[in-house]
Design an enzyme around this catalytic site. Structure first.
Site, PDB file in Angstrom:
ATOM      1  N   HIS A 156      15.435 -11.233  21.076  1.00  0.00           N
ATOM      2  CA  HIS A 156      15.213  -9.899  21.852  1.00  0.00           C
ATOM      3  C   HIS A 156      16.199  -9.229  22.703  1.00  0.00           C
ATOM      4  O   HIS A 156      16.842 -10.190  23.471  1.00  0.00           O
ATOM      5  CB  HIS A 156      13.768  -9.930  22.665  1.00  0.00           C
ATOM      6  CG  HIS A 156      13.080  -8.811  22.729  1.00  0.00           C
ATOM      7  ND1 HIS A 156      12.998  -7.713  22.302  1.00  0.00           N
ATOM      8  CD2 HIS A 156      13.093  -8.214  24.216  1.00  0.00           C
ATOM      9  CE1 HIS A 156      12.471  -6.691  23.052  1.00  0.00           C
ATOM     10  NE2 HIS A 156      12.937  -7.198  24.288  1.00  0.00           N
ATOM     11  N   SER A 157      16.479  -7.950  22.611  1.00  0.00           N
ATOM     12  CA  SER A 157      17.413  -7.308  23.356  1.00  0.00           C
ATOM     13  C   SER A 157      18.734  -7.965  23.395  1.00  0.00           C
ATOM     14  O   SER A 157      19.273  -8.136  22.309  1.00  0.00           O
ATOM     15  CB  SER A 157      16.885  -7.193  24.861  1.00  0.00           C
ATOM     16  OG  SER A 157      17.423  -6.114  25.800  1.00  0.00           O
ATOM     17  N   MET A 158      19.378  -8.400  24.610  1.00  0.00           N
ATOM     18  CA  MET A 158      20.450  -9.213  24.546  1.00  0.00           C
ATOM     19  C   MET A 158      20.466 -10.513  23.663  1.00  0.00           C
ATOM     20  O   MET A 158      21.577 -10.732  23.006  1.00  0.00           O
ATOM     21  CB  MET A 158      20.814  -9.626  26.002  1.00  0.00           C
ATOM     22  CG  MET A 158      22.142 -10.539  26.021  1.00  0.00           C
ATOM     23  SD  MET A 158      22.305 -11.149  27.758  1.00  0.00           S
ATOM     24  CE  MET A 158      23.387 -12.716  27.369  1.00  0.00           C
ATOM     25  N   SER A 190      15.464  -7.865  17.778  1.00  0.00           N
ATOM     26  CA  SER A 190      14.398  -6.963  18.521  1.00  0.00           C
ATOM     27  C   SER A 190      14.943  -6.328  19.558  1.00  0.00           C
ATOM     28  O   SER A 190      15.736  -6.884  20.272  1.00  0.00           O
ATOM     29  CB  SER A 190      13.336  -8.065  18.540  1.00  0.00           C
ATOM     30  OG  SER A 190      12.386  -7.582  19.634  1.00  0.00           O
TER      31      SER A 190
END
Length: 253
Positions: free
Chosen positions: A95-97, A123
């Site tokens: 997720h994200s990074m 994500s």
């Protein structure tokens, strides 16, 4: 048991280990996050799927260690530990990074001639070849950075209001942001595995086009799901996300 040999310095933390696993899901958290980001996931994946989470230095049981400042400093040790686990079909989720870490891990496995993921889940992050418009949060002063993260629901109010906790969180967060924001995309052939992408409809850090551009990174199946919520929709829409992961893991070989 492998779990007994894992130390507090391990990069991979087992959250769920069924007796006869069919597959393994390895989860990578957002900037500043740790393995506990996924503690609520342990009961939700399919009964025959192992669940592991990445814990980088500087957080949780590794709080006394210096956080990594380059992407390779995360990817390489994760691959080393992953290669020591019993062979199983596996998928990566980030997720994200964490999406950037998972994607780079899949690429690095390929370059090292090691088995790659059966599916990549990403994500809350635009496709890596899309860099225009990405927020540069690492350039903000502490006060402005906290304000932005508070709007994104990225840090609980009780943490922001606690100077001692913030002194622990801020160096890790800034190191992670530096890792993500210093990423330079290199063109390579698409991955062989399918890619499943999740995005929050109200997430100001991504766009539908940016999320859809992940399709260029696979030569296999691609699926994009947009869910209600902001950047951290993976928490507010956890059951929907896990249902989708469970569904797509059915094709992980």
């Amino acid at each position: 048991m492998l779990t007994a040999r894992l130390s507090t310095a391990s990069w991979l933390v087992p959250l769920r280990r069924p007796e006869r696993p069919r597959a393994r899901l390895v989860c990578v958290p957002n900037a500043g996050g740790g393995a506990t980001t996924f503690r609520g996931w342990a009961g939700l994946p399919a009964d025959d799927v192992e669940l592991w989470a990445v814990r980088s230095p500087g957080r949780e049981t590794r709080i006394g260690e210096k956080p990594p400042h380059r992407l390779s400093m995360i990817v390489d040790p994760v691959i080393d530990e992953l290669s020591r686990l019993a062979p199983l079909p596996f998928a990566l989720f980030g997720h994200s990074m964490g999406a950037l870490v998972s994607f780079t891990t899949a690429r690095r496995l390929r370059s090292r001639g090691l088995p790659g993921p059966g599916r990549l889940f990403v994500s809350g992050w635009n496709a890596p070849q899309i860099r225009d418009g990405m927020p540069r949060l690492g350039r903000l002063c502490d006060e402005d950075l906290m304000r932005v993260l508070h709007r994104l629901d990225g840090i609980p109010p009780e943490v922001i209001g606690n100077a001692e906790l913030m002194s622990l969180v801020m160096p890790v967060l800034r190191a992670d942001l530096n890792v993500a924001e210093s990423y330079v995309h290199q063109d390579e052939p698409p991955l062989a595995c399918p890619i499943s992408v999740f995005g929050g409809i109200g997430d100001p850090t991504t766009t539908a086009a940016g999320l859809g551009a992940w399709s260029a990174q696979t030569e296999s199946a691609f699926r994009l799901r947009l869910l209600p919520g902001g950047h951290f929709f993976v928490h507010t829409q956890r059951r929907a996300v896990l249902r989708a992961i469970r569904e797509d893991l059915g094709t992980c070989r």
